[in-house]
Structures are given as C-alpha cells and as structure tokens.
Design an enzyme around this catalytic site. Structure first.
Site, PDB file in Angstrom:
ATOM      1  N   ASP A  45     -17.547  53.696  88.138  1.00 46.55           N
ATOM      2  CA  ASP A  45     -16.602  54.771  87.825  1.00 46.55           C
ATOM      3  C   ASP A  45     -17.292  55.831  86.954  1.00 46.55           C
ATOM      4  OD1 ASP A  45     -16.646  53.348  85.461  1.00 46.55           O
ATOM      5  OD2 ASP A  45     -14.460  53.098  85.311  1.00 46.55           O
ATOM      6  N   SER A  46     -18.575  55.578  86.615  1.00 41.39           N
ATOM      7  CA  SER A  46     -19.410  56.642  86.042  1.00 41.39           C
ATOM      8  C   SER A  46     -19.450  57.850  86.974  1.00 41.39           C
ATOM      9  CB  SER A  46     -20.833  56.126  85.809  1.00 41.39           C
ATOM     10  OG  SER A  46     -21.363  55.553  86.994  1.00 41.39           O
ATOM     11  N   GLU A 114     -13.592  45.584  83.644  1.00 44.60           N
ATOM     12  CA  GLU A 114     -13.949  45.702  82.228  1.00 44.60           C
ATOM     13  C   GLU A 114     -13.030  44.852  81.367  1.00 44.60           C
ATOM     14  OE1 GLU A 114     -14.141  49.723  80.747  1.00 44.60           O
ATOM     15  OE2 GLU A 114     -15.528  50.364  82.335  1.00 44.60           O
ATOM     16  N   GLU A 181     -22.978  45.890  78.206  1.00 40.41           N
ATOM     17  CA  GLU A 181     -23.333  47.283  77.936  1.00 40.41           C
ATOM     18  C   GLU A 181     -23.389  47.536  76.425  1.00 40.41           C
ATOM     19  OE1 GLU A 181     -21.199  50.194  80.221  1.00 40.41           O
ATOM     20  OE2 GLU A 181     -21.932  51.875  79.020  1.00 40.41           O
TER      21      GLU A 181
HETATM   22  O1  KIV Z   1     -19.697  52.930  85.937  1.00 41.99           O
HETATM   23  C1  KIV Z   1     -20.853  52.521  85.738  1.00 41.99           C
HETATM   24  O2  KIV Z   1     -21.855  53.150  86.111  1.00 41.99           O
HETATM   25  C2  KIV Z   1     -21.028  51.255  85.039  1.00 41.99           C
HETATM   26  C3  KIV Z   1     -22.411  50.866  84.633  1.00 41.99           C
HETATM   27  C4  KIV Z   1     -22.892  51.715  83.533  1.00 41.99           C
HETATM   28  C5  KIV Z   1     -22.523  49.418  84.313  1.00 41.99           C
HETATM   29  O3  KIV Z   1     -20.056  50.567  84.809  1.00 41.99           O
HETATM   30 NA    NA Z   2     -18.070  51.558  85.164  1.00 45.67          NA
END
Ligand code: KIV
Ligand code: NA
Length: 265
Positions: A45-46, A114, A181
């Site tokens: 979701d980044s 998460e 993280e």
């Molecule tokens: O959304 C993402 O890219 C992540 C990674 C940083 C683990 O959750």
């Molecule tokens: Na993420």
C-alpha cells in the site's frame, strides 16, 4: 527456477537461505523482478505514496490493491506475490475475507496484515479459510495518525518484549511470514531466532531471514520525501533496473545488505 509456494518459505529459513523481496506495482517491473530472480513481490500500500502521490498509505483502497495485483500477476512466473490489505480492509474477519478473496483471485498467493491484537482473530479467520497470511509488526504505517509520524519501534525493553510477544502470537495465529519494519537490529534478531517462519526486515538489521525494500526507494526515486536511513539506492551500483534488483538480491543473500549504516542499534 521453481515457482515459490508458501510451504517453501519455512523450508528456506530452515536451510538458511535469505529471501529477497521488493515491492512492485505493474507488469513492466514484474518482468524485471523475474529477470533479476527476486523471490517475493509485495503489492504494497506504499503505492499510495510512490504511485499515487499521497502523504500516507491511508487513502489506498481494496480496488487499488486488486488492480495493481492483477497488473503484476500477469508479469510474474516464479516470485510469490503478497498483496497488502489496505487501511481498514482487515478491520473485521468478514471484511478481510472479502478483500483477501479478491486479491487471491487477482493472482496473489498471500495477503499482508499490519498489527497483532485485534488482527490475530482476522489472521486465524483467513488462515482457516485457506488464505495464507504475512504479518507486519514494528512500524506499521497504517498507524501513522496514532503514532504521530514514522519512527523506530521497540526501542525500550517493554516495547521490545511486547514486539516479541506479538511476533509469537501472529505466528501462532497461522502467519507464514512476518515483515518487521523499523525495529532495532537486536530486537529483530531475537524475534527471528524465536520463530520458525521467516522474518523479512525493512530497517530491521541484517539478522532477519530476508529483506524488503520499496521499489522506488531502491531505484533512487524517493522523490521529495526524506530518504529513510534503511534505504539504499542500488541503481547506482547496478547500472540498470534489472541490475539494481540483482545487486539487491545478491547483497541480501550474502548478508552485506543492510549494513550498520542502514540499521538501528
Ligand atoms: O507497503 C509497503 O511497501 C510495505 C513494505 C514497506 C513492507 O508494507
Ligand atoms: Na504496506
């Protein structure tokens, strides 16, 4: 190369084989990921930040993740595809089942959730319904409003003990993989030693069983945002997109990335 399956993850840890994971959002980069021999791909979701330009991951929707999962899945052959459960899509077991089913039908092999606490019930519910789960502890970016920013987690003794308890709990709930993280290296190291599922670190030191980076970050495309300490621009040494991914995978497998300059003591 044989396509990755979920049972192969524990086997890789037992064999001491480190896992290289990158985020990916479209078919073109999925082809590059395959050419580079990356093990695991995350539809993170980044994408809310690096693709959509938002300031956090909170605006990302189930439709967004389903779309990017389908785009990436068409370009993958061997990498295991993990799809992020976006903000509140995992707030209840039944909601989570609906979203996760869409992601698996779009080509994901696993979904990432998460947190622990109330999420333990959600993890158990999905696993009991044949949906493999990756957990994510430490800095959980969907908690940004409560946390007030993105910072290292598990720094004091009580917080470190809580992280270890949560890690055991998500594994007991049936998670097959755990992203850690932004946690001190020593904390990530003891969590990795305590579990038989692989841990995948991002800002969690070199003792994790694998490493993940956001694609844009490892290509030096972090944009206006301040570059976190744990990021390394692999394009500089790799010379091309595939070369950067190969350099990342090689550094993860030989244990030279992350170095102390990318980790929290
Ligand atoms: O959304 C993402 O890219 C992540 C990674 C940083 C683990 O959750
Ligand atoms: Na993420």
């Amino acid at each position: 190369r044989k396509p990755w399956t979920v049972p192969m993850l524990r086997a890789a840890k037992a064999d001491g084989r480190k896992l290289a994971m990158l985020t990916c959002y479209d078919a073109g980069f999925a082809h590059a990921v395959e050419a580079a021999g990356i093990d695991l791909v995350l539809i993170g979701d980044s994408l809310g930040m690096v693709v959509q330009g938002h300031g956090s991951t909170l605006p990302v929707t189930v439709d967004d993740i389903a779309y990017h999962t389908a785009c990436v899945a068409r370009g993958l052959q061997t990498a295991l595809l993990v799809a992020d459960m976006p903000f509140q899509s995992d707030a209840s077991p039944t909601r989570a089942l609906d979203a996760a089913t869409r992601f698996l039908q779009a080509g994901a092999g696993m979904v990432k959730i998460e947190g622990a606490g109330p999420k333990l019930e959600v993890i158990r519910y999905l696993v009991a319904r044949e949906i493999p789960v990756c957990a994510h502890l430490g800095l959980t970016p969907q908690s940004v409003l409560r946390l007030g920013g993105y910072r290292v987690q598990g720094r004091d003794e009580a917080a470190a003990a809580k992280l270890l308890d949560d890690a055991r709990a998500v594994a007991d709930a049936g998670a097959e993989l755990l992203v850690l993280e932004c946690v001190p290296s020593a904390v990530a190291s003891s969590i990795s030693a305590a579990l038989d599922i692989p841990t995948i670190g991002i800002g969690a030191g070199p003792q994790c069983d694998g490493q993940v980076l956001v694609l844009h970050d490892m290509l030096g495309l972090a944009g206006g945002q301040r570059r976190p300490k744990f990021v390394k621009d692999f394009l500089a040494e790799g010379g091309s997109v595939v070369g950067a991914m190969q350099a990342f995978a090689a550094a993860v497998r030989e244990g030279s990335f992350p170095g102390p300059e990318h980790s929290y003591a």
